[in-house]
Enzyme design. Sequence first.
Site, PDB file in Angstrom:
ATOM      1  N   GLY A  40       0.841  -1.193   0.000  1.00  0.00           N
ATOM      2  CA  GLY A  40       0.000   0.000   0.000  1.00  0.00           C
ATOM      3  C   GLY A  40       0.874   1.239   0.000  1.00  0.00           C
ATOM      4  CB  ALA A  44      -0.533   4.194   6.636  1.00  0.00           C
ATOM      5  N   GLY A  45       1.242   3.859   4.118  1.00  0.00           N
ATOM      6  CA  GLY A  45       2.244   3.060   3.412  1.00  0.00           C
ATOM      7  C   GLY A  45       3.389   3.896   2.870  1.00  0.00           C
ATOM      8  CG  HIS A 266     -18.892  11.295   5.394  1.00  0.00           C
ATOM      9  ND1 HIS A 266     -19.609  12.427   5.131  1.00  0.00           N
ATOM     10  CD2 HIS A 266     -17.666  11.703   5.784  1.00  0.00           C
ATOM     11  CE1 HIS A 266     -18.832  13.480   5.364  1.00  0.00           C
ATOM     12  NE2 HIS A 266     -17.653  13.062   5.761  1.00  0.00           N
ATOM     13  CB  SER A 284     -15.333  18.276   2.563  1.00  0.00           C
ATOM     14  OG  SER A 284     -14.835  18.607   3.843  1.00  0.00           O
ATOM     15  NE  ARG A 330     -16.641  12.487   9.124  1.00  0.00           N
ATOM     16  CZ  ARG A 330     -15.487  12.295   8.515  1.00  0.00           C
ATOM     17  NH1 ARG A 330     -14.976  11.093   8.440  1.00  0.00           N
ATOM     18  NH2 ARG A 330     -14.850  13.310   7.977  1.00  0.00           N
ATOM     19  CG  HIS A 401     -16.178   8.350   4.540  1.00  0.00           C
ATOM     20  ND1 HIS A 401     -15.666   8.672   3.304  1.00  0.00           N
ATOM     21  CD2 HIS A 401     -15.483   9.069   5.447  1.00  0.00           C
ATOM     22  CE1 HIS A 401     -14.692   9.564   3.476  1.00  0.00           C
ATOM     23  NE2 HIS A 401     -14.547   9.796   4.754  1.00  0.00           N
ATOM     24  CD  GLU A 425     -10.296   3.038   5.766  1.00  0.00           C
ATOM     25  OE1 GLU A 425      -9.702   3.729   4.913  1.00  0.00           O
ATOM     26  OE2 GLU A 425     -11.497   2.739   5.670  1.00  0.00           O
ATOM     27  NE  ARG A 435     -11.826   8.148   9.739  1.00  0.00           N
ATOM     28  CZ  ARG A 435     -12.043   9.271   9.052  1.00  0.00           C
ATOM     29  NH1 ARG A 435     -11.638  10.426   9.515  1.00  0.00           N
ATOM     30  NH2 ARG A 435     -12.690   9.228   7.890  1.00  0.00           N
TER      31      ARG A 435
END
Lengths: 637, 217, 260
Positions: A40, A44-45, A266, A284, A330, A401, A425, A435
């Site tokens: 990934g 993060a990756g 979401h 958003s 959310r 989402h 994630e 979240r």
Amino acid sequence: MELRARTPAGPLAEKWDRHRFEMKLVNPANKRRYKVLVVGSGLAGASAAASLAELGYQVSCFCFQDSPRRAHSIAAQGGINAAKNYQNDGDSIWRLFYDTIKGGDFRAREANVYRLAQISVDIIDQCVAQGVPFAREYSGYLANRSFGGAQVSRTFYARGQTGQQLLLGAYQALCKEIARGTVLMYPRTEMLDLILIDGRCRGMVTRNLVTGEVAAHVADAVVLATGGYGNVFYLSTNARGSNVTATFRAWKRGAAFGNPCFTQIHPTCIPVSGDYQSKLTLMSESLRNDGRVWVPKRAGDTRPPHEIPEAERDYYLERKYPSFGNLSPRDIASRAAKEACDDGRGVGPGGRGVYLDFADAITRLGRQTIEERYGNLFEMYQRITDEDPYRVPMRIYPAVHYTMGGLWVDYDLMSTIPGLHVLGEANFSDHGANRLGASALMQGLADGYFIIPVTIGDYLATAKLDKVSADHPEVRGALEGVARKTKRLLSIGGSRTVDSFHRELGALMWDKCGMARTAHGLGEALRRIPEIRAEFWENVTVPGSDAELNQALEKANRVADFLEFAELMCRDALHREESCGGHFREEHQTPDGEAKRDDERFAYVAAWEYAGEGAEPVLHREPLVFENVQLAQRSYK
Amino acid sequence: MPFGRFWGSTIGKKVVMAVTGIVLVGYILAHVTANLLIFVGPSAIDGYAASLRTLPVLLWGVRVLLLVSVVLHVVAATQLAVLARAARPTAYQRFVPQASSSASRTMRWGGVALLLFLVYHILHFTTGQAHSDFIHLAPYHNITTAFRVWWVAGIYVVAMVALAMHLYHGTWSMFQTLGIEHERVNAARRRFATIIAVAVPLGFVSVPIAVLLGALR
Amino acid sequence: MTMHLKLRVWRQPGPTAAGRFVAYDAPDLSADMSFLEMLDVVNERLIEQGEAPIAFDHDCREGICGSCGLMINGVAHGPMRGTATCQLHLRSFRDGQEVVIEPWRAKAFPVVRDLVVDRSGLDRIIAAGGYISARTGGVPDANAVLVAKDDADSAMDAAACIGCGACVAACPNASASLFAAAKIAHLGLLPQGQPERAKRVLRMVSQMDMEAFGNCTNIGECQEACPKLISIDVIARMNRDFLRASLLGREERVGSSGEG
């Protein structure tokens, strides 16, 4: 299986520091002898691969897209949280920690969340140094905006493209390492299995999506940063390619899966327009700073919005949650929208939509200010719906989402398989059952830039890792397994397309395991899923061969995993006899329809262990101990 | 950076084209101004031609500079065109330009046409081989006799249309290539290029047209 | 209302195989469908008939990942300005219209299959210098370096590039100038980007040339095709930086760059 969270001892604020000191280090000269595979290339990756390579490890990084820059982190719009307190509005590390724990409905580990809040400030520094063009005040200082679930303004943003800019920062750092030869990049390559030797993760099997070549990569540790599984619902805000395959196959190799039923819906997405729909587009959450959510007071009111007088509108979020209003978290905003539509007060075709109205904001702030803040989002809305949100209120509806669930990891982000680390994630940590907005980017980068580069060193320094030969029986076995599965998919030769199965599964999951769940519905889903799966393996058709670019085959592989994974999700949702965060069980609600937690029975992480083909997965519980916060009913009233 | 490496890069070559372009635009501005002396009278333009001969160093200096500029401009353009062609080996079946002007899209063939015209023009008015009644250092005579032939005047008019197009894009492009860009000057760049592209060719064609119309004889 | 399109699609089984246009009839479409959803529908029908679906790159389908990109009736990303293929909807077409779909065509973008091309050359341009070398950790506080709002905004305008390659596709010279220049402008406009500014432009331009992209002739097709409408002003800026670095920059000393 034993769940050892390895949370360090000591006061909350000192745990990470103390742990960093206690961890073993790898001698700088030895680092290049260790090989780490990063799957990934999202926030993060990419940040992990770049940072590990900077430290001197040999890194290989894999992504299924044609370029690491296209990972789905790129689509995050609104922003990234950090406890900088630049606004002097009372923010602090503790407050970000508390907001996140509370936002997650007290289903996350205190120590992890506190560390996340601590690291949040370093992330902003790092990104600014890389040249991420965050929004600025005229003074030249960084600007902030507010986001759902918080009463302070701590979100940093780059127009409506924060994820893109943060990802490009990480991608550029990754490219720098690729050019140095410290990272070997494998684009258009998918991980299909792990290689375990003596109980440790020692590599993986990949398929080159262009040539079809199946190859084994042997290493000292593997890092999965493969994102979430929202596409189990077919329609979601995820990219079309986002999938569960990497984490699911790791699960089958023995990594526990944590809280798979915790999915986030979401509240502000563009409603579905037809059967052909291939994905849902998010607007958003930052729009809720200035937009007001409403529906007509009367059910079945089909008048166009401008003909509905003020007195006949129900600004239901402001009414029900006066202190957070349109910025309620959310899960709460999503459920409220569903409730309004279930009452017959939904708007737009099919009645699955609510208004997000900017008329007041435009009057108050002027069109230009609104254009500056949300111009690109308004344009996007208009492109998709052909309606002008400056004149007609937007129509929005909740959509899948994000998935808070993921592979279970300890404090060091290592799964139950030694040597297999999971970031972003893809892991279950930090967000509990819900979240908060602008926290996914924070977590992805915290994991990749600052946590894994330290914790992986401790693993490598303490594990005894013998050299693994490329023709080890486990390696060959994994290769053969992958080839077998591919052959089988290609040989079924039925009459239904992969997408038709995926759509059917998605509709079922949305219906039974979506915004509201019941024991009855979940039971039905658990009956239905194996039937769909059985039909898939008998009647799917996958044209082409395995020695070419075959997008139908790629999809078939992923959908086959979703068809198994969905069952695990429903099982988890059924067992969790409480409502918390994004997991709303209709049987468990307060008289006014809010989620009712059961801390006595369910203050734990549900970690599921694979027990073999056809066997029921085994549930393990990691109790959540709250030493620093008071468990309370989450109230945003 | 050594010139070899600079020239080796595509932007380096473009810069060379821009700089030589400035030289050539500067020259044609002087050229068109001198041409207009013809309207003052035969003695004005003939006298100007004679006066140039009194400064051989300047004359040859300018000629060498022009020759070098033309050669560099053409060589760079040719190499870049070859590169660009190689960069798209398979053409689109359908391609619809969205923004580019016809001037910008005809720079290459227009440039070739102008080069051919330049050769003809030198043989015509400088060395005389392409002129049926050429008298050395008598430009008034050479011009008026030449342009009385309608198709000769026609060649010049067509060439000046090509020049106008080349200048319209080339002059603007020069700013872009040299990085002369700022929100305050961007509109002026376009205006400047338009003025040059209109005024210079108009100045040039005014002579053959005046001859054809009998205003100059 | 249903719509009907007549497609002519470039089909090419592999990188070295010969390609050709194949006609497909696409009835029963909706004007609210996106262009890629239309291709999904066509592909579903192809698969049901046992034929290979049309391969095309796509992922986020919200105009930000830059995966998708098709030449539609001779226009990169199709007829709607400032819009990537995935956000183009069929309401931009007439019922019964013929639609020719081709892959991006450039030597630097070899066809992988059908409408899928290899754009890794763009990644290598970034790898050549499109970054600020800030190692993880050890950086100053985010507010320690101030950035004027105008500069931050201009940097963001340039940074909006999604790397789709439409600029290359639309350029008659198949030049990647807009792509490279956008990154050079983004980083060059920020104070953090100054130390490596000269090195960055020299290396990125050199890589761009090596990848067999054509040169820029300043004709502006790229900015029109760009789904983020990035202005060719950034190309002038790149040229200026290149010129300055070439004329005034010191030669890179061997081994001094540190970052390979």
